[in-house]
Design a protein around this motif. Structure first.
Motif, short mmCIF file in Angstrom:
data_model
loop_
_atom_site.label_atom_id
_atom_site.label_comp_id
_atom_site.label_asym_id
_atom_site.label_seq_id
_atom_site.Cartn_x
_atom_site.Cartn_y
_atom_site.Cartn_z
N ASN A 8 23.98 30.43 22.16
CA ASN A 8 24.75 29.80 23.22
C ASN A 8 24.00 29.85 24.55
O ASN A 8 23.31 30.83 24.83
CB ASN A 8 26.11 30.47 23.38
CG ASN A 8 27.00 30.23 22.18
OD1 ASN A 8 26.86 29.24 21.48
ND2 ASN A 8 27.93 31.14 21.94
N CYS A 9 24.17 28.81 25.35
CA CYS A 9 23.53 28.73 26.67
C CYS A 9 24.16 29.76 27.61
O CYS A 9 25.39 29.89 27.66
CB CYS A 9 23.68 27.33 27.24
SG CYS A 9 23.06 27.14 28.93
N ILE A 16 23.34 25.74 21.50
CA ILE A 16 22.04 25.13 21.78
C ILE A 16 21.43 24.64 20.48
O ILE A 16 21.34 25.39 19.51
CB ILE A 16 21.09 26.14 22.46
CG1 ILE A 16 21.67 26.63 23.78
CG2 ILE A 16 19.72 25.52 22.67
CD1 ILE A 16 20.86 27.71 24.44
N HIS A 20 14.83 24.03 24.04
CA HIS A 20 15.58 24.78 25.05
C HIS A 20 14.63 25.70 25.82
O HIS A 20 13.44 25.75 25.53
CB HIS A 20 16.69 25.60 24.39
CG HIS A 20 16.18 26.64 23.43
ND1 HIS A 20 15.76 26.32 22.15
CD2 HIS A 20 16.00 27.98 23.56
CE1 HIS A 20 15.34 27.42 21.54
NE2 HIS A 20 15.48 28.44 22.38
N LYS A 27 19.04 32.43 26.56
CA LYS A 27 18.61 31.08 26.22
C LYS A 27 19.41 30.10 27.07
O LYS A 27 20.56 30.34 27.42
CB LYS A 27 18.84 30.79 24.73
CG LYS A 27 17.97 31.64 23.80
CD LYS A 27 18.22 31.25 22.35
CE LYS A 27 17.31 32.03 21.40
NZ LYS A 27 17.59 33.48 21.42
N TYR A 28 18.79 28.95 27.41
CA TYR A 28 19.41 27.96 28.27
C TYR A 28 19.12 26.55 27.75
O TYR A 28 18.06 26.30 27.18
CB TYR A 28 18.85 28.03 29.70
CG TYR A 28 18.99 29.37 30.38
CD1 TYR A 28 20.01 29.61 31.30
CD2 TYR A 28 18.09 30.41 30.12
CE1 TYR A 28 20.12 30.83 31.95
CE2 TYR A 28 18.20 31.64 30.76
CZ TYR A 28 19.22 31.84 31.67
OH TYR A 28 19.32 33.04 32.30
N HIS A 29 20.10 25.64 27.96
CA HIS A 29 19.77 24.22 27.83
C HIS A 29 18.78 23.88 28.94
O HIS A 29 18.83 24.46 30.03
CB HIS A 29 21.03 23.35 28.01
CG HIS A 29 22.00 23.48 26.88
ND1 HIS A 29 23.26 24.02 27.04
CD2 HIS A 29 21.89 23.14 25.57
CE1 HIS A 29 23.90 23.99 25.89
NE2 HIS A 29 23.10 23.47 24.98
N CYS A 32 20.46 23.07 32.12
CA CYS A 32 21.20 24.17 32.75
C CYS A 32 20.29 25.18 33.41
O CYS A 32 20.76 26.04 34.16
CB CYS A 32 22.08 24.88 31.71
SG CYS A 32 23.40 23.86 31.03
#
Length: 362
Positions: A8-9, A16, A20, A27-29, A32
């Motif tokens: 998950n972001c 996700i 990414h 972790k991030y999009h 984002c």
């Protein structure tokens, strides 16, 4: 075949898939992963981490970068470290004669550098600057007090106030490289953005007893602006409805959104009215007419529960009885010993995360 989620972001909390951005712990999009301050993408993918957030180079330097002990401006690039402070190379000069002290020996006096050639009573013997200095702009002699801006001296009438645009006097004040008349300086500093700690000169949002730039009044969790929607205060911080209810335990265990309708409290959490149902046959159970059991932390109606193998149901009942036994023992021990716990452990109990419960309708 659909690609599997990689997690998950950290910002939007959504799953996700595919490309990414990953740091050591989160972790991030890609959309984002923005600067914590200006909410803009990172130029050339260059970012800096500080106090749990990621910043672009400009905002990092403004908020966390060293400042020159002479002019107070942010230092970018090479600098001089001396006298327990940092200096622009061009500003590390003898406080008396102005000679550059970079790479040279100097004397410390009143936390200011002096070259060894200047006498110890340099301040007393220094010529009157009002009579000797020339304006950096017009190069004419300055009669009377000068206006000092970024370490240089000027006639005050060459500048206007950043806010009211009136011609300044030598009593003008400088902040973050801009000049203000005394009245506007005092007014601006009384309205500092609680997020970026910089003056607010235009529209302001007053909330939770603080002032904010409109673009900086965001949810403390997801950092998205409220755009006219209500905000919720929790521990003196603003949150959107979703993250406020997530923090206060008001998120539906089924849809992971704020619980709606006649919220049901059961199995240690909250459920939307339409989402509290048997997870096997999907029979609605929010009205309390259907008895339910807990199986794998999910509600199951009694009819579906009885379809489970008899040995599984028998083990569930044993596990429930064991829970009641140790809960009663813990309560008794706390009453006798003033809050002490039960010694020892439960031993090798059945490794099942299930028990029987009845739900309660809030």
């Amino acid at each position: 075949m659909a690609a599997a989620s990689v997690g998950n972001c950290k910002v939007c909390r959504e799953s996700i898939f595919g490309s990414h951005v990953a740091t050591e712990t989160q972790k991030y999009h890609k959309d984002c992963f923005l600067c914590h301050q200006c909410l803009e993408p990172f130029k050339n993918n260059a970012f800096f981490e500080a106090e749990g957030g990621f910043y672009c180079e400009s905002d990092f330097n403004i908020m966390f970068g060293p400042r020159c002990a002479k002019c107070g401006e942010v230092i970018v690039g090479k600098c001089v470290s001396a006298l327990d402070a940092k200096w622009h190379i061009e500003h590390f000069n003898c406080d008396n004669c102005g000679k550059s002290l970079v790479g040279a020996s100097f004397i410390r006096k009143d936390d200011k550098p002096y070259c060894k050639m200047c006498p110890s009573d340099a301040k007393k013997q220094r010529p009157d600057p009002q009579a000797a200095d020339a304006c950096e702009n017009c190069h004419k002699p300055i009669v009377g007090p000068p206006l000092v801006h970024r370490g240089a001296k000027y006639h005050a009438h060459h500048f206007t106030c950043t806010v009211c645009h009136e011609t300044l006097t030598p009593s003008a004040r400088e902040y973050e490289g801009d000049l203000y008349c005394p009245a506007d300086f005092d007014r601006i500093l009384s309205q500092m953005c609680a997020a970026c700690r910089r003056p607010i000169t235009g529209r302001t949002i007053c909330a939770i007893g603080r002032n904010y730039h409109p673009e900086h009044f965001v949810c403390y969790k997801c950092e998205k602006t409220f755009d006219g929607t209500p905000y919720f205060e929790y521990q003196s911080r603003p949150y959107c409805e979703t993250h406020y209810k997530e923090l206060t335990g008001s998120v539906c265990l089924y849809c992971r959104s704020p619980a709606k309708g006649n919220v049901v409290s059961a199995l240690g959490g909250r459920w939307c009215e339409q989402h509290f149902m048997c997870m096997t046959c999907f029979t609605p159970m929010a009205d309390g007419k259907v008895k339910f059991m807990e199986w794998d932390a999910k509600p199951v109606c009694k009819r579906c529960f009885e379809k489970l193998p008899s040995d599984v149901r028998r083990n569930l009942n044993k596990y429930k009885d064991s829970e009641k036994k140790y809960a009663a023992a813990a309560t008794a021990a706390a009453a006798e010993g003033g809050g002490g716990g039960v010694g020892g452990s439960m031993g090798s109990m059945l490794n099942l995360n299930s028990s029987m419960n009845s739900g309660s309708k809030k």
